[in-house]
Design an enzyme around this catalytic site. Structure first.
Site, PDB file in Angstrom:
ATOM      1  N   GLU A 194      18.186  50.330  18.486  1.00 48.53           N
ATOM      2  CA  GLU A 194      17.985  49.109  17.719  1.00 48.53           C
ATOM      3  C   GLU A 194      18.717  49.209  16.385  1.00 48.53           C
ATOM      4  O   GLU A 194      18.205  49.841  15.441  1.00 48.53           O
ATOM      5  CB  GLU A 194      16.500  48.888  17.440  1.00 48.53           C
ATOM      6  N   GLY A 224      15.502  41.086  13.910  1.00 52.47           N
ATOM      7  CA  GLY A 224      14.947  39.891  13.275  1.00 52.47           C
ATOM      8  C   GLY A 224      15.952  39.071  12.497  1.00 52.47           C
ATOM      9  O   GLY A 224      15.576  38.191  11.720  1.00 52.47           O
ATOM     10  N   ASN A 255       7.581  43.948  21.642  1.00 50.14           N
ATOM     11  CA  ASN A 255       6.965  44.540  20.454  1.00 50.14           C
ATOM     12  C   ASN A 255       6.442  43.376  19.609  1.00 50.14           C
ATOM     13  O   ASN A 255       7.215  42.697  18.935  1.00 50.14           O
ATOM     14  CB  ASN A 255       8.029  45.343  19.694  1.00 50.14           C
ATOM     15  N   TRP A 256       5.139  43.167  19.683  1.00 47.83           N
ATOM     16  CA  TRP A 256       4.556  42.004  18.988  1.00 47.83           C
ATOM     17  C   TRP A 256       4.469  42.228  17.478  1.00 47.83           C
ATOM     18  O   TRP A 256       4.194  41.310  16.733  1.00 47.83           O
ATOM     19  CB  TRP A 256       3.160  41.703  19.548  1.00 47.83           C
ATOM     20  N   LYS A 257       4.667  43.455  17.046  1.00 49.65           N
ATOM     21  CA  LYS A 257       4.556  43.805  15.614  1.00 49.65           C
ATOM     22  C   LYS A 257       3.197  43.325  15.078  1.00 49.65           C
ATOM     23  O   LYS A 257       2.222  43.359  15.808  1.00 49.65           O
ATOM     24  CB  LYS A 257       5.752  43.246  14.835  1.00 49.65           C
ATOM     25  N   GLY A 307      11.403  41.802  19.930  1.00 49.20           N
ATOM     26  CA  GLY A 307      10.416  41.477  18.905  1.00 49.20           C
ATOM     27  C   GLY A 307      10.064  40.001  18.956  1.00 49.20           C
ATOM     28  O   GLY A 307       9.257  39.565  19.773  1.00 49.20           O
ATOM     29  N   GLY A 308      10.707  39.217  18.099  1.00 44.69           N
ATOM     30  CA  GLY A 308      10.375  37.797  17.949  1.00 44.69           C
ATOM     31  C   GLY A 308      10.263  37.031  19.256  1.00 44.69           C
ATOM     32  O   GLY A 308       9.289  36.287  19.470  1.00 44.69           O
ATOM     33  N   GLU A 313      10.968  49.950  11.375  1.00 38.46           N
ATOM     34  CA  GLU A 313       9.993  49.454  10.379  1.00 38.46           C
ATOM     35  C   GLU A 313       8.985  50.543  10.005  1.00 38.46           C
ATOM     36  O   GLU A 313       8.503  50.593   8.874  1.00 38.46           O
ATOM     37  CB  GLU A 313       9.312  48.183  10.918  1.00 38.46           C
ATOM     38  N   SER A 315      17.285  41.223  17.975  1.00 33.46           N
ATOM     39  CA  SER A 315      17.677  39.827  18.203  1.00 33.46           C
ATOM     40  C   SER A 315      18.047  39.511  19.651  1.00 33.46           C
ATOM     41  O   SER A 315      18.926  38.686  19.913  1.00 33.46           O
ATOM     42  CB  SER A 315      18.812  39.417  17.257  1.00 33.46           C
ATOM     43  N   HIS A 352       9.961  53.354  15.315  1.00 34.52           N
ATOM     44  CA  HIS A 352      10.585  52.054  15.055  1.00 34.52           C
ATOM     45  C   HIS A 352      11.111  52.042  13.615  1.00 34.52           C
ATOM     46  O   HIS A 352      10.493  52.629  12.724  1.00 34.52           O
ATOM     47  CB  HIS A 352       9.569  50.925  15.272  1.00 34.52           C
TER      48      HIS A 352
HETATM   49  P1  PGA Z   1      13.673  41.316  17.152  1.00 33.63           P
HETATM   50  O1  PGA Z   1      12.951  42.728  16.955  1.00 33.63           O
HETATM   51  O2  PGA Z   1      13.812  41.082  18.633  1.00 33.63           O
HETATM   52  O3  PGA Z   1      12.763  40.328  16.493  1.00 33.63           O
HETATM   53  O4  PGA Z   1      15.011  41.420  16.486  1.00 33.63           O
HETATM   54  C1  PGA Z   1      13.241  43.812  17.816  1.00 33.63           C
HETATM   55  C2  PGA Z   1      12.411  45.009  17.422  1.00 33.63           C
HETATM   56  O5  PGA Z   1      12.223  45.258  16.221  1.00 33.63           O
HETATM   57  O6  PGA Z   1      11.927  45.736  18.302  1.00 33.63           O
END
Ligand code: PGA
Length: 251
Positions: A169, A175, A11-13, A234-235, A101, A213, A99
């Site tokens: 999640e 993050g 997930n590149w956000k 994500g990251g 977010e 994470s 998600h």
């Molecule tokens: P993260 O994000 O790996 O940066 O913690 C995961 C996500 O939100 O899908």
């Protein structure tokens, strides 16, 4: 795992411009081609601006491309929104819905998430439905109940193991560099698996991803857990070496 194939999803956000996004996707597609047979499917979900160039550069490769969100309608007067049919038109095969977010920043409720997931299925996309508790909910001993309620409220009636993926999640792990213990992840995934029995046909075949994470240093032990069928990253999905190392931890 139990016969389920791993899914490693990135997930590149809201990250990436054309040159680095296309380069990252091309790098991953090349690694997949060179690796031959692997025990995982790989999906990248770039920001909407990069879906077309990324889909073009990975065409013909097993690297799948997905969206990060979609609208519920096929088309119409919805400024700024994107229909799942539009994602499919670009070559997407999946879309993330719900998600945390999106739930936080855009006030998406379970019923909105359910409608988006149903729209994704209508368009022939796999819906990656996200659930997860906040830190206060976990501290209050309510994590499993909150996740069960999100699953009941967010999974559409026509969900199957073939068209739906669940991503667990914990909001407090996204993050932050913090993750639940492997025992807590295992317990939650087992709970999700049993809750899915009443919600999805052939629920034992549904893939349940862990997200929050995930990095190369913790992926081996998380991917080894019985009801963990992959990761939503994500990251660490923004660096080809790290994302590939996470995928390589699927055995
Ligand atoms: P993260 O994000 O790996 O940066 O913690 C995961 C996500 O939100 O899908």
């Amino acid at each position: 795992m139990a016969g389920r194939r791993y899914l490693i999803a990135g997930n590149w956000k809201m990250n990436g411009h054309r040159s680095d996004g296309v380069a990252l996707a091309a790098d991953l597609a090349q690694r997949l081609a060179a690796a031959g047979t692997v025990p995982f499917d790989m999906l990248v979900c770039p920001p909407a601006t990069l879906i077309a160039p990324v889909a073009d550069v990975v065409k013909g490769s097993p690297l799948a491309v997905g969206g990060q969100d979609c609208h519920t309608a096929v088309k119409g007067a919805h400024t700024g929104d994107i229909a799942p049919e539009m994602l499919a038109d670009l070559g997407c095969t999946a879309v993330i819905v719900g998600h945390s977010e999106r739930r936080q920043d855009h006030d998406e409720t379970d019923s909105v998430v359910k409608a988006k997931a149903a729209a994704a299925l209508r368009a022939g996309l796999t819906a990656v439905i996200c659930v997860g508790e906040t830190e206060a909910e976990r501290d209050g001993g309510r994590a499993e109940d909150v996740v069960a309620e999100q699953l009941t409220g967010s999974i559409p009636a026509d969900a199957t193991a073939e068209n739906t993926v669940i991503a667990y999640e914990p909001v407090w792990a996204i993050g932050t560099g913090r993750t639940p213990t492997t025992a807590d992840i295992a317990a939650m995934h087992a709970k999700i698996r049993s809750h899915l029995r009443g919600l999805v046909a052939n629920s034992d075949a549904v893939r349940i991803l862990y997200g929050g994470s995930v990095k190369p240093s913790n992926a081996v032990e998380i991917m080894a857990l019985a009801d963990v069928d992959g990761a939503l990253v994500g990251g660490a999905s923004l660096k080809a070496d790290d994302f590939w190392a996470i995928a390589a931890s699927c055995r």
